[in-house]
Design an enzyme around this catalytic site. Structure first.
Site, PDB file in Angstrom:
ATOM      1  N   CYS A 263      75.953  69.916 -42.813  1.00 51.81           N
ATOM      2  CA  CYS A 263      75.093  69.285 -43.812  1.00 51.81           C
ATOM      3  C   CYS A 263      75.604  69.412 -45.238  1.00 51.81           C
ATOM      4  CB  CYS A 263      73.686  69.848 -43.700  1.00 51.81           C
ATOM      5  SG  CYS A 263      73.053  69.611 -42.037  1.00 51.81           S
ATOM      6  N   HIS A 403      68.935  72.205 -52.076  1.00 54.31           N
ATOM      7  CA  HIS A 403      69.140  71.927 -50.643  1.00 54.31           C
ATOM      8  C   HIS A 403      67.786  71.965 -49.940  1.00 54.31           C
ATOM      9  CE1 HIS A 403      71.268  71.600 -46.897  1.00 54.31           C
ATOM     10  NE2 HIS A 403      70.812  72.755 -46.454  1.00 54.31           N
ATOM     11  N   GLU A 414      68.305  80.340 -51.021  1.00 53.99           N
ATOM     12  CA  GLU A 414      68.809  79.466 -52.078  1.00 53.99           C
ATOM     13  C   GLU A 414      68.207  79.833 -53.432  1.00 53.99           C
ATOM     14  OE1 GLU A 414      69.370  74.713 -53.174  1.00 53.99           O
ATOM     15  OE2 GLU A 414      67.998  75.301 -51.555  1.00 53.99           O
ATOM     16  N   LYS A 434      64.270  66.369 -49.739  1.00 52.93           N
ATOM     17  CA  LYS A 434      64.002  66.438 -48.297  1.00 52.93           C
ATOM     18  C   LYS A 434      62.514  66.490 -47.972  1.00 52.93           C
ATOM     19  CE  LYS A 434      68.405  68.676 -47.147  1.00 52.93           C
ATOM     20  NZ  LYS A 434      68.918  68.892 -48.513  1.00 52.93           N
ATOM     21  N   HIS A 439      65.732  65.941 -43.575  1.00 55.37           N
ATOM     22  CA  HIS A 439      67.098  66.468 -43.713  1.00 55.37           C
ATOM     23  C   HIS A 439      68.061  65.486 -43.050  1.00 55.37           C
ATOM     24  CE1 HIS A 439      70.448  68.903 -44.228  1.00 55.37           C
ATOM     25  NE2 HIS A 439      70.083  70.024 -43.631  1.00 55.37           N
ATOM     26  N   PHE A 499      75.636  74.553 -41.518  1.00 55.90           N
ATOM     27  CA  PHE A 499      75.917  75.525 -40.461  1.00 55.90           C
ATOM     28  C   PHE A 499      77.376  75.967 -40.583  1.00 55.90           C
ATOM     29  CE2 PHE A 499      72.669  74.396 -36.856  1.00 55.90           C
ATOM     30  CZ  PHE A 499      71.639  74.889 -37.643  1.00 55.90           C
TER      31      PHE A 499
END
Length: 513
Positions: A263, A403, A414, A434, A439, A499
Protein backbone atom coordinates in the site's frame (compact mmCIF):
# COMPACT_ATOMS: atom_id res chain seq x y z
CA UNK A 1 -1.13 -1.69 3.45
CA UNK A 2 -2.99 -1.47 6.71
CA UNK A 3 -1.53 -3.14 9.77
CA UNK A 4 -3.67 -5.82 11.35
CA UNK A 5 -6.21 -4.71 13.92
CA UNK A 6 -4.38 -6.34 16.79
CA UNK A 7 -1.08 -8.24 17.09
CA UNK A 8 -2.89 -10.95 19.06
CA UNK A 9 -5.09 -11.71 16.06
CA UNK A 10 -2.33 -12.43 13.55
CA UNK A 11 -2.95 -15.87 11.98
CA UNK A 12 -0.27 -18.47 12.67
CA UNK A 13 0.37 -18.71 8.93
CA UNK A 14 1.58 -15.09 8.93
CA UNK A 15 3.95 -15.45 11.85
CA UNK A 16 7.51 -15.81 10.67
CA UNK A 17 9.06 -16.31 14.08
CA UNK A 18 10.20 -13.56 16.40
CA UNK A 19 10.45 -10.10 14.93
CA UNK A 20 13.93 -8.84 14.17
CA UNK A 21 13.63 -6.30 16.95
CA UNK A 22 13.17 -9.11 19.46
CA UNK A 23 16.26 -11.05 18.41
CA UNK A 24 18.89 -8.39 17.77
CA UNK A 25 20.77 -6.24 20.22
CA UNK A 26 18.95 -3.24 21.59
CA UNK A 27 18.14 -0.89 18.72
CA UNK A 28 18.27 2.89 18.91
CA UNK A 29 15.08 4.50 20.10
CA UNK A 30 15.25 7.30 17.55
CA UNK A 31 17.12 8.39 14.48
CA UNK A 32 18.39 11.92 14.12
CA UNK A 33 18.46 13.04 10.51
CA UNK A 34 21.25 15.59 10.23
CA UNK A 35 20.79 18.26 7.57
CA UNK A 36 22.12 21.66 6.69
CA UNK A 37 19.77 24.62 6.70
CA UNK A 38 16.77 23.71 4.57
CA UNK A 39 16.94 25.00 1.03
CA UNK A 40 14.56 24.20 -1.81
CA UNK A 41 15.90 23.35 -5.23
CA UNK A 42 16.25 26.25 -7.63
CA UNK A 43 17.59 24.53 -10.76
CA UNK A 44 14.63 24.25 -13.19
CA UNK A 45 16.07 20.96 -14.45
CA UNK A 46 15.76 19.48 -10.97
CA UNK A 47 12.53 21.07 -9.79
CA UNK A 48 9.66 18.66 -10.41
CA UNK A 49 6.18 20.05 -11.05
CA UNK A 50 2.75 18.47 -11.46
CA UNK A 51 0.99 19.33 -14.70
CA UNK A 52 -1.77 16.71 -14.81
CA UNK A 53 -3.84 14.50 -12.50
CA UNK A 54 -6.14 11.59 -13.29
CA UNK A 55 -8.02 8.97 -11.34
CA UNK A 56 -10.53 6.17 -11.28
CA UNK A 57 -12.52 6.12 -8.04
CA UNK A 58 -15.75 5.13 -6.35
CA UNK A 59 -16.83 8.73 -7.05
CA UNK A 60 -16.07 8.52 -10.78
CA UNK A 61 -13.18 9.54 -13.00
CA UNK A 62 -13.27 13.34 -12.67
CA UNK A 63 -10.76 14.92 -10.27
CA UNK A 64 -12.93 17.92 -9.34
CA UNK A 65 -16.03 15.80 -8.70
CA UNK A 66 -13.93 13.37 -6.66
CA UNK A 67 -12.68 16.15 -4.40
CA UNK A 68 -16.08 17.81 -4.12
CA UNK A 69 -17.49 14.52 -2.82
CA UNK A 70 -14.69 14.37 -0.27
CA UNK A 71 -15.35 17.95 0.82
CA UNK A 72 -19.02 17.13 1.36
CA UNK A 73 -18.12 14.14 3.51
CA UNK A 74 -19.77 11.59 1.21
CA UNK A 75 -18.93 7.96 1.90
CA UNK A 76 -18.23 5.72 -1.08
CA UNK A 77 -18.64 2.59 1.04
CA UNK A 78 -21.59 0.29 0.42
CA UNK A 79 -22.54 -3.36 0.31
CA UNK A 80 -20.62 -5.33 -2.32
CA UNK A 81 -22.74 -5.85 -5.43
CA UNK A 82 -20.06 -7.33 -7.71
CA UNK A 83 -20.47 -10.81 -6.23
CA UNK A 84 -22.45 -12.48 -3.47
CA UNK A 85 -20.61 -11.63 -0.27
CA UNK A 86 -23.38 -12.78 2.06
CA UNK A 87 -21.28 -15.53 3.65
CA UNK A 88 -18.21 -13.38 4.20
CA UNK A 89 -17.65 -11.82 7.64
CA UNK A 90 -17.23 -8.49 5.80
CA UNK A 91 -19.89 -7.73 3.20
CA UNK A 92 -19.01 -4.19 2.10
CA UNK A 93 -16.31 -2.13 0.40
CA UNK A 94 -15.74 1.15 -1.45
CA UNK A 95 -16.42 -0.52 -4.77
CA UNK A 96 -16.33 1.21 -8.15
CA UNK A 97 -19.73 0.71 -9.75
CA UNK A 98 -20.68 1.15 -13.41
CA UNK A 99 -17.11 1.93 -14.42
CA UNK A 100 -17.02 3.65 -17.79
CA UNK A 101 -13.81 3.77 -19.81
CA UNK A 102 -15.47 6.14 -22.29
CA UNK A 103 -13.35 6.48 -25.41
CA UNK A 104 -10.09 6.09 -23.49
CA UNK A 105 -9.91 2.34 -24.12
CA UNK A 106 -11.13 0.67 -27.31
CA UNK A 107 -14.04 -1.74 -27.04
CA UNK A 108 -11.99 -4.87 -27.65
CA UNK A 109 -9.53 -4.12 -24.88
CA UNK A 110 -12.26 -2.81 -22.60
CA UNK A 111 -13.76 -6.31 -22.70
CA UNK A 112 -10.41 -7.99 -22.28
CA UNK A 113 -8.57 -5.96 -19.66
CA UNK A 114 -8.50 -6.82 -16.00
CA UNK A 115 -10.03 -3.96 -13.98
CA UNK A 116 -6.58 -3.05 -12.65
CA UNK A 117 -5.41 -2.41 -16.22
CA UNK A 118 -8.55 -0.47 -17.09
CA UNK A 119 -8.15 1.78 -14.05
CA UNK A 120 -4.50 2.37 -14.97
CA UNK A 121 -5.30 3.31 -18.55
CA UNK A 122 -8.19 5.61 -17.68
CA UNK A 123 -6.42 7.43 -14.83
CA UNK A 124 -3.20 7.80 -16.84
CA UNK A 125 -4.93 9.12 -19.95
CA UNK A 126 -7.03 11.52 -17.86
CA UNK A 127 -3.81 12.85 -16.34
CA UNK A 128 -2.19 13.21 -19.76
CA UNK A 129 -5.26 15.01 -21.09
CA UNK A 130 -5.12 17.44 -18.16
CA UNK A 131 -1.45 18.04 -18.98
CA UNK A 132 -2.19 18.57 -22.69
CA UNK A 133 -0.04 15.60 -23.68
CA UNK A 134 -2.46 12.80 -24.59
CA UNK A 135 -1.91 11.40 -28.08
CA UNK A 136 -5.49 11.39 -29.31
CA UNK A 137 -6.91 14.40 -27.45
CA UNK A 138 -3.84 16.65 -27.82
CA UNK A 139 -1.93 15.58 -30.95
CA UNK A 140 0.04 18.84 -31.08
CA UNK A 141 1.25 18.68 -27.48
CA UNK A 142 1.93 14.98 -27.76
CA UNK A 143 3.69 15.40 -31.08
CA UNK A 144 6.13 17.92 -29.64
CA UNK A 145 7.35 15.47 -26.99
CA UNK A 146 10.66 13.67 -27.23
CA UNK A 147 9.11 10.23 -26.64
CA UNK A 148 12.44 8.76 -25.56
CA UNK A 149 12.35 11.10 -22.58
CA UNK A 150 8.83 10.31 -21.38
CA UNK A 151 8.50 7.42 -18.92
CA UNK A 152 5.75 5.55 -17.09
CA UNK A 153 5.88 4.27 -13.53
CA UNK A 154 2.40 3.17 -12.45
CA UNK A 155 2.64 0.37 -9.93
CA UNK A 156 0.24 -2.00 -8.21
CA UNK A 157 0.33 -3.73 -4.87
CA UNK A 158 -1.33 -6.90 -6.15
CA UNK A 159 -1.61 -6.63 -9.94
CA UNK A 160 -4.32 -8.18 -12.09
CA UNK A 161 -6.55 -10.52 -10.13
CA UNK A 162 -9.85 -10.83 -11.95
CA UNK A 163 -8.71 -11.91 -15.40
CA UNK A 164 -9.46 -10.85 -18.95
CA UNK A 165 -13.07 -10.56 -19.94
CA UNK A 166 -13.71 -12.28 -23.30
CA UNK A 167 -16.58 -14.74 -22.92
CA UNK A 168 -15.49 -18.35 -23.31
CA UNK A 169 -12.00 -17.75 -21.98
CA UNK A 170 -10.85 -19.30 -18.73
CA UNK A 171 -10.53 -16.74 -15.95
CA UNK A 172 -6.98 -15.61 -15.30
CA UNK A 173 -7.74 -15.60 -11.60
CA UNK A 174 -8.62 -19.27 -11.60
CA UNK A 175 -5.48 -20.31 -13.42
CA UNK A 176 -3.39 -17.98 -11.29
CA UNK A 177 -4.68 -19.67 -8.17
CA UNK A 178 -3.71 -23.03 -9.66
CA UNK A 179 -0.12 -21.86 -9.42
CA UNK A 180 -0.70 -20.85 -5.81
CA UNK A 181 -2.03 -24.11 -4.38
CA UNK A 182 -0.29 -23.65 -0.99
CA UNK A 183 -1.94 -20.24 -0.61
CA UNK A 184 -5.29 -21.71 -1.64
CA UNK A 185 -5.05 -24.44 0.97
CA UNK A 186 -4.02 -21.91 3.64
CA UNK A 187 -7.02 -19.73 2.79
CA UNK A 188 -9.26 -22.80 2.86
CA UNK A 189 -8.03 -23.60 6.35
CA UNK A 190 -8.14 -20.01 7.58
CA UNK A 191 -11.18 -18.38 6.03
CA UNK A 192 -13.52 -21.26 6.73
CA UNK A 193 -15.50 -23.73 4.68
CA UNK A 194 -18.65 -21.57 4.55
CA UNK A 195 -16.83 -18.69 2.90
CA UNK A 196 -15.00 -20.93 0.44
CA UNK A 197 -18.17 -22.79 -0.50
CA UNK A 198 -19.81 -19.46 -1.24
CA UNK A 199 -16.90 -18.15 -3.30
CA UNK A 200 -16.68 -21.30 -5.38
CA UNK A 201 -19.51 -20.41 -7.73
CA UNK A 202 -19.20 -16.64 -7.82
CA UNK A 203 -19.01 -14.99 -11.25
CA UNK A 204 -16.49 -12.19 -11.62
CA UNK A 205 -17.36 -8.75 -13.02
CA UNK A 206 -17.56 -7.85 -16.67
CA UNK A 207 -17.94 -10.54 -19.31
CA UNK A 208 -15.73 -13.08 -17.58
CA UNK A 209 -16.91 -16.64 -17.93
CA UNK A 210 -16.02 -17.85 -14.46
CA UNK A 211 -17.23 -21.00 -12.79
CA UNK A 212 -15.14 -21.07 -9.65
CA UNK A 213 -12.41 -19.33 -7.71
CA UNK A 214 -10.80 -21.85 -5.41
CA UNK A 215 -11.65 -25.53 -5.83
CA UNK A 216 -12.89 -25.27 -9.43
CA UNK A 217 -9.87 -23.17 -10.41
CA UNK A 218 -7.49 -25.90 -9.33
CA UNK A 219 -9.80 -28.52 -10.83
CA UNK A 220 -9.74 -26.82 -14.25
CA UNK A 221 -5.98 -27.17 -14.55
CA UNK A 222 -5.84 -30.67 -13.11
CA UNK A 223 -8.73 -32.11 -15.14
CA UNK A 224 -8.66 -30.02 -18.35
CA UNK A 225 -4.95 -29.36 -18.61
CA UNK A 226 -2.76 -26.40 -19.45
CA UNK A 227 -4.38 -25.86 -22.86
CA UNK A 228 -7.37 -24.29 -21.13
CA UNK A 229 -5.25 -21.50 -19.62
CA UNK A 230 -5.90 -18.21 -21.38
CA UNK A 231 -2.87 -16.74 -23.19
CA UNK A 232 -3.58 -13.48 -21.33
CA UNK A 233 -2.98 -15.13 -17.94
CA UNK A 234 0.68 -14.12 -17.52
CA UNK A 235 0.62 -10.76 -19.36
CA UNK A 236 -2.37 -9.47 -17.44
CA UNK A 237 -1.19 -10.80 -14.07
CA UNK A 238 2.18 -9.08 -13.95
CA UNK A 239 2.23 -5.67 -12.31
CA UNK A 240 4.26 -3.89 -15.01
CA UNK A 241 1.72 -4.45 -17.76
CA UNK A 242 -0.42 -1.36 -17.06
CA UNK A 243 2.52 0.96 -17.62
CA UNK A 244 3.64 -1.06 -20.64
CA UNK A 245 0.21 -0.83 -22.27
CA UNK A 246 0.12 2.94 -21.73
CA UNK A 247 3.57 3.28 -23.28
CA UNK A 248 2.52 1.16 -26.26
CA UNK A 249 -0.59 3.29 -26.72
CA UNK A 250 1.23 6.61 -26.41
CA UNK A 251 4.66 5.72 -27.81
CA UNK A 252 6.54 6.63 -24.64
CA UNK A 253 10.03 5.10 -24.70
CA UNK A 254 11.55 6.44 -21.48
CA UNK A 255 11.98 4.63 -18.13
CA UNK A 256 9.14 2.16 -17.70
CA UNK A 257 8.72 -0.36 -14.92
CA UNK A 258 6.54 -1.24 -11.98
CA UNK A 259 7.03 -0.87 -8.25
CA UNK A 260 5.10 -3.11 -5.87
CA UNK A 261 5.43 -2.21 -2.20
CA UNK A 262 1.92 -3.10 -1.08
CA UNK A 263 0.00 0.00 0.00
CA UNK A 264 3.02 2.29 -0.24
CA UNK A 265 3.30 1.59 -3.99
CA UNK A 266 2.10 4.90 -5.47
CA UNK A 267 4.29 7.06 -3.24
CA UNK A 268 7.30 4.88 -4.07
CA UNK A 269 6.47 5.49 -7.73
CA UNK A 270 6.39 9.28 -7.22
CA UNK A 271 9.76 9.27 -5.44
CA UNK A 272 11.37 7.14 -8.15
CA UNK A 273 9.78 9.11 -10.99
CA UNK A 274 11.05 12.38 -9.53
CA UNK A 275 14.53 10.94 -9.23
CA UNK A 276 14.49 9.95 -12.90
CA UNK A 277 13.68 13.56 -13.80
CA UNK A 278 16.29 15.03 -11.44
CA UNK A 279 18.94 12.61 -12.72
CA UNK A 280 18.26 13.68 -16.29
CA UNK A 281 16.79 10.34 -17.41
CA UNK A 282 13.44 11.83 -18.41
CA UNK A 283 11.63 15.13 -18.95
CA UNK A 284 8.18 13.74 -18.11
CA UNK A 285 7.05 10.81 -15.98
CA UNK A 286 3.53 9.42 -15.68
CA UNK A 287 3.44 7.97 -12.16
CA UNK A 288 1.04 6.54 -9.61
CA UNK A 289 -0.72 3.37 -8.52
CA UNK A 290 -3.66 1.18 -9.45
CA UNK A 291 -5.58 -1.60 -7.68
CA UNK A 292 -8.69 -3.72 -8.27
CA UNK A 293 -8.89 -6.11 -5.30
CA UNK A 294 -12.64 -6.23 -4.61
CA UNK A 295 -13.25 -9.75 -5.85
CA UNK A 296 -13.77 -12.96 -3.87
CA UNK A 297 -10.09 -13.87 -3.57
CA UNK A 298 -9.14 -10.33 -2.55
CA UNK A 299 -11.84 -10.07 0.09
CA UNK A 300 -11.20 -13.64 1.25
CA UNK A 301 -7.50 -12.97 1.65
CA UNK A 302 -8.00 -9.95 3.88
CA UNK A 303 -10.71 -11.79 5.80
CA UNK A 304 -8.09 -14.46 6.47
CA UNK A 305 -5.72 -11.75 7.72
CA UNK A 306 -8.48 -10.49 10.03
CA UNK A 307 -7.70 -6.95 8.93
CA UNK A 308 -11.16 -5.78 7.82
CA UNK A 309 -13.97 -4.02 9.63
CA UNK A 310 -17.05 -6.14 10.21
CA UNK A 311 -19.50 -3.30 10.82
CA UNK A 312 -21.99 -4.87 8.40
CA UNK A 313 -25.01 -3.09 9.85
CA UNK A 314 -23.49 0.36 9.14
CA UNK A 315 -21.02 0.05 6.26
CA UNK A 316 -20.78 3.79 5.61
CA UNK A 317 -19.70 4.29 9.21
CA UNK A 318 -17.16 1.47 9.19
CA UNK A 319 -14.04 3.39 8.15
CA UNK A 320 -13.37 5.58 11.16
CA UNK A 321 -9.70 6.52 11.59
CA UNK A 322 -8.60 7.64 15.07
CA UNK A 323 -11.99 6.70 16.53
CA UNK A 324 -12.35 4.40 19.52
CA UNK A 325 -15.02 2.43 17.65
CA UNK A 326 -12.79 1.40 14.72
CA UNK A 327 -12.44 -2.33 14.08
CA UNK A 328 -10.37 -2.61 10.90
CA UNK A 329 -10.05 -1.08 7.47
CA UNK A 330 -12.47 -1.01 4.55
CA UNK A 331 -11.31 -2.19 1.14
CA UNK A 332 -11.32 0.32 -1.71
CA UNK A 333 -10.08 0.33 -5.29
CA UNK A 334 -9.16 2.59 -8.17
CA UNK A 335 -6.14 4.44 -9.52
CA UNK A 336 -4.41 7.76 -8.96
CA UNK A 337 -1.87 9.13 -11.45
CA UNK A 338 0.18 12.32 -11.74
CA UNK A 339 2.05 13.78 -14.71
CA UNK A 340 5.37 14.90 -13.27
CA UNK A 341 7.87 16.91 -15.30
CA UNK A 342 10.90 19.11 -14.90
CA UNK A 343 10.10 22.76 -14.41
CA UNK A 344 12.33 23.57 -17.38
CA UNK A 345 10.31 21.28 -19.68
CA UNK A 346 6.95 22.51 -18.37
CA UNK A 347 7.92 26.16 -18.86
CA UNK A 348 9.31 25.54 -22.31
CA UNK A 349 6.01 24.11 -23.53
CA UNK A 350 3.87 26.65 -21.66
CA UNK A 351 2.20 24.09 -19.42
CA UNK A 352 -0.22 25.00 -16.63
CA UNK A 353 1.52 24.04 -13.39
CA UNK A 354 -0.81 22.64 -10.75
CA UNK A 355 1.62 22.13 -7.88
CA UNK A 356 5.22 21.24 -7.13
CA UNK A 357 6.57 17.92 -5.92
CA UNK A 358 9.07 19.08 -3.32
CA UNK A 359 10.54 15.76 -2.30
CA UNK A 360 9.98 12.39 -0.74
CA UNK A 361 11.54 9.44 1.02
CA UNK A 362 11.13 5.70 1.59
CA UNK A 363 12.23 3.54 4.53
CA UNK A 364 11.58 0.11 6.01
CA UNK A 365 10.60 -0.72 9.59
CA UNK A 366 12.55 -4.03 9.51
CA UNK A 367 10.19 -5.15 12.26
CA UNK A 368 7.20 -7.29 11.24
CA UNK A 369 5.37 -8.47 8.14
CA UNK A 370 2.11 -6.69 8.86
CA UNK A 371 2.38 -4.56 12.01
CA UNK A 372 4.17 -1.19 12.16
CA UNK A 373 7.04 -0.59 14.53
CA UNK A 374 5.32 0.23 17.85
CA UNK A 375 7.24 3.46 18.43
CA UNK A 376 6.84 4.63 14.81
CA UNK A 377 10.62 4.72 14.26
CA UNK A 378 10.55 3.88 10.54
CA UNK A 379 7.77 6.38 9.86
CA UNK A 380 9.29 9.28 11.78
CA UNK A 381 12.61 8.69 10.03
CA UNK A 382 10.83 8.64 6.67
CA UNK A 383 9.12 11.98 7.38
CA UNK A 384 12.44 13.53 8.42
CA UNK A 385 14.14 12.28 5.24
CA UNK A 386 11.27 13.55 3.07
CA UNK A 387 11.62 17.03 4.60
CA UNK A 388 15.36 16.89 4.02
CA UNK A 389 14.90 15.85 0.38
CA UNK A 390 12.35 18.65 -0.07
CA UNK A 391 14.64 21.31 1.37
CA UNK A 392 11.97 22.53 3.79
CA UNK A 393 11.76 23.18 7.51
CA UNK A 394 9.20 21.20 9.46
CA UNK A 395 7.26 24.32 10.45
CA UNK A 396 6.53 24.96 6.75
CA UNK A 397 4.28 21.89 6.72
CA UNK A 398 0.72 22.77 7.69
CA UNK A 399 -1.24 19.83 6.27
CA UNK A 400 -0.89 16.06 6.60
CA UNK A 401 -2.88 13.58 4.54
CA UNK A 402 -2.37 10.63 6.86
CA UNK A 403 -2.21 6.95 5.99
CA UNK A 404 -4.86 6.45 8.72
CA UNK A 405 -6.45 3.14 7.73
CA UNK A 406 -8.82 2.76 10.70
CA UNK A 407 -6.91 -0.11 12.32
CA UNK A 408 -6.24 -0.39 16.03
CA UNK A 409 -2.46 -0.56 15.81
CA UNK A 410 -1.69 1.45 12.69
CA UNK A 411 -3.60 4.62 13.55
CA UNK A 412 -1.77 4.99 16.86
CA UNK A 413 1.70 4.20 15.51
CA UNK A 414 1.41 6.82 12.77
CA UNK A 415 0.34 9.55 15.19
CA UNK A 416 3.24 8.69 17.50
CA UNK A 417 5.64 9.11 14.59
CA UNK A 418 4.09 12.41 13.52
CA UNK A 419 4.38 13.80 17.06
CA UNK A 420 8.07 12.87 17.12
CA UNK A 421 8.73 15.01 14.08
CA UNK A 422 6.25 17.86 14.60
CA UNK A 423 6.51 18.92 18.20
CA UNK A 424 4.13 21.82 17.52
CA UNK A 425 1.00 20.67 15.70
CA UNK A 426 -1.12 23.75 16.41
CA UNK A 427 -0.86 25.05 12.84
CA UNK A 428 -1.33 21.66 11.15
CA UNK A 429 -4.55 20.08 9.94
CA UNK A 430 -4.51 16.32 9.44
CA UNK A 431 -7.21 14.24 7.79
CA UNK A 432 -7.96 10.74 6.52
CA UNK A 433 -9.18 10.29 2.95
CA UNK A 434 -9.72 6.59 3.65
CA UNK A 435 -12.63 7.44 5.91
CA UNK A 436 -14.64 7.99 2.70
CA UNK A 437 -13.02 5.92 -0.10
CA UNK A 438 -11.66 3.05 1.96
CA UNK A 439 -8.15 1.69 1.62
CA UNK A 440 -7.27 1.52 -2.07
CA UNK A 441 -4.07 -0.42 -1.35
CA UNK A 442 -1.47 0.21 -4.08
CA UNK A 443 -3.57 3.07 -5.47
CA UNK A 444 -4.03 4.79 -2.09
CA UNK A 445 -0.99 7.06 -2.33
CA UNK A 446 -1.98 8.19 -5.82
CA UNK A 447 -5.51 9.12 -4.87
CA UNK A 448 -4.38 10.78 -1.65
CA UNK A 449 -1.71 12.79 -3.47
CA UNK A 450 -4.52 14.15 -5.63
CA UNK A 451 -6.52 14.98 -2.49
CA UNK A 452 -3.46 16.75 -1.06
CA UNK A 453 -2.94 18.82 -4.20
CA UNK A 454 -6.65 19.64 -4.43
CA UNK A 455 -6.57 20.91 -0.84
CA UNK A 456 -3.82 23.28 -1.94
CA UNK A 457 -5.71 24.41 -5.03
CA UNK A 458 -9.11 24.94 -3.39
CA UNK A 459 -8.12 26.23 0.04
CA UNK A 460 -10.36 23.62 1.65
CA UNK A 461 -9.41 20.40 3.45
CA UNK A 462 -11.89 17.56 3.47
CA UNK A 463 -13.24 16.08 6.69
CA UNK A 464 -12.34 12.86 8.44
CA UNK A 465 -15.80 11.38 8.71
CA UNK A 466 -17.12 9.01 11.39
CA UNK A 467 -14.93 10.71 13.98
CA UNK A 468 -17.11 10.50 17.08
CA UNK A 469 -15.00 9.19 19.97
CA UNK A 470 -11.42 10.30 19.31
CA UNK A 471 -8.53 8.25 20.65
CA UNK A 472 -6.33 10.08 23.13
CA UNK A 473 -3.35 10.04 20.75
CA UNK A 474 -4.95 12.73 18.58
CA UNK A 475 -5.66 15.11 21.45
CA UNK A 476 -4.50 18.56 20.38
CA UNK A 477 -4.46 17.69 16.66
CA UNK A 478 -7.06 19.13 14.31
CA UNK A 479 -8.19 16.05 12.39
CA UNK A 480 -10.92 18.01 10.57
CA UNK A 481 -13.61 15.97 12.27
CA UNK A 482 -16.74 15.40 10.18
CA UNK A 483 -16.87 18.81 8.48
CA UNK A 484 -14.56 20.40 5.90
CA UNK A 485 -12.47 23.39 6.91
CA UNK A 486 -10.99 26.31 5.05
CA UNK A 487 -7.21 26.14 5.22
CA UNK A 488 -4.47 27.76 3.17
CA UNK A 489 -2.14 24.81 2.62
CA UNK A 490 1.48 25.86 2.27
CA UNK A 491 3.13 22.44 2.20
CA UNK A 492 1.28 19.16 2.51
CA UNK A 493 2.74 15.73 3.12
CA UNK A 494 1.06 12.49 2.11
CA UNK A 495 1.90 9.31 4.04
CA UNK A 496 1.56 5.74 2.74
CA UNK A 497 2.74 2.57 4.46
CA UNK A 498 2.61 -1.07 3.38
CA UNK A 499 2.87 -4.66 4.57
CA UNK A 500 6.52 -5.54 5.00
CA UNK A 501 7.17 -2.32 6.90
CA UNK A 502 7.45 -0.19 3.77
CA UNK A 503 7.11 3.52 4.57
CA UNK A 504 6.80 6.40 2.12
CA UNK A 505 6.22 10.14 2.46
CA UNK A 506 5.82 12.70 -0.32
CA UNK A 507 5.77 16.48 0.12
CA UNK A 508 3.85 18.77 -2.22
CA UNK A 509 3.75 22.55 -2.26
CA UNK A 510 2.23 25.42 -4.18
CA UNK A 511 4.27 26.27 -7.23
CA UNK A 512 6.25 29.46 -6.68
CA UNK A 513 8.01 30.81 -9.75
Amino acid sequence: MAPLTSPARVPEALKAGPSLSATRAARPRSVLVQAAAAQRRTDPKKRVVITGMGLASCFGNDVDHFYNQLLEGVSGVDYISRFDASNFPTKFAAQIKDFDVGDLVDKKNARRYDDCLSYTMVASKKALQAAGLEKHADPEGHGALDKTRVGVLVGSGMGGLSGEGDAGQTSMLHTQLCQWQPVVHWLLDTAGAAVIANVGSVPLPGNSCCCAVFQDGVKALVEKGHKKITPFFIPYAITNMGGALLAIDQGFMGPNYSISTACATANYAFVSAANHIRNGDADVMVAGGSEAPIIPVGLGGFVACRALSQRNDEPQRASRPWDDGRDGFVMGEGAGVLVMESLEHAQKRGATIIAEYLGGAVTCDAHHMTDPHPDGLGVSTCIELALKDSGIERDEVNYINAHATSTLVGDKAEVKAIKKVFTDLSHIKMNATKSMIGHCLGAAGGMEAIATIQAMRTGWVHPTINHESPIEEVDGIDVVANTKKQHDVNVGISNSFGFGGHNSVCAFGKYIA
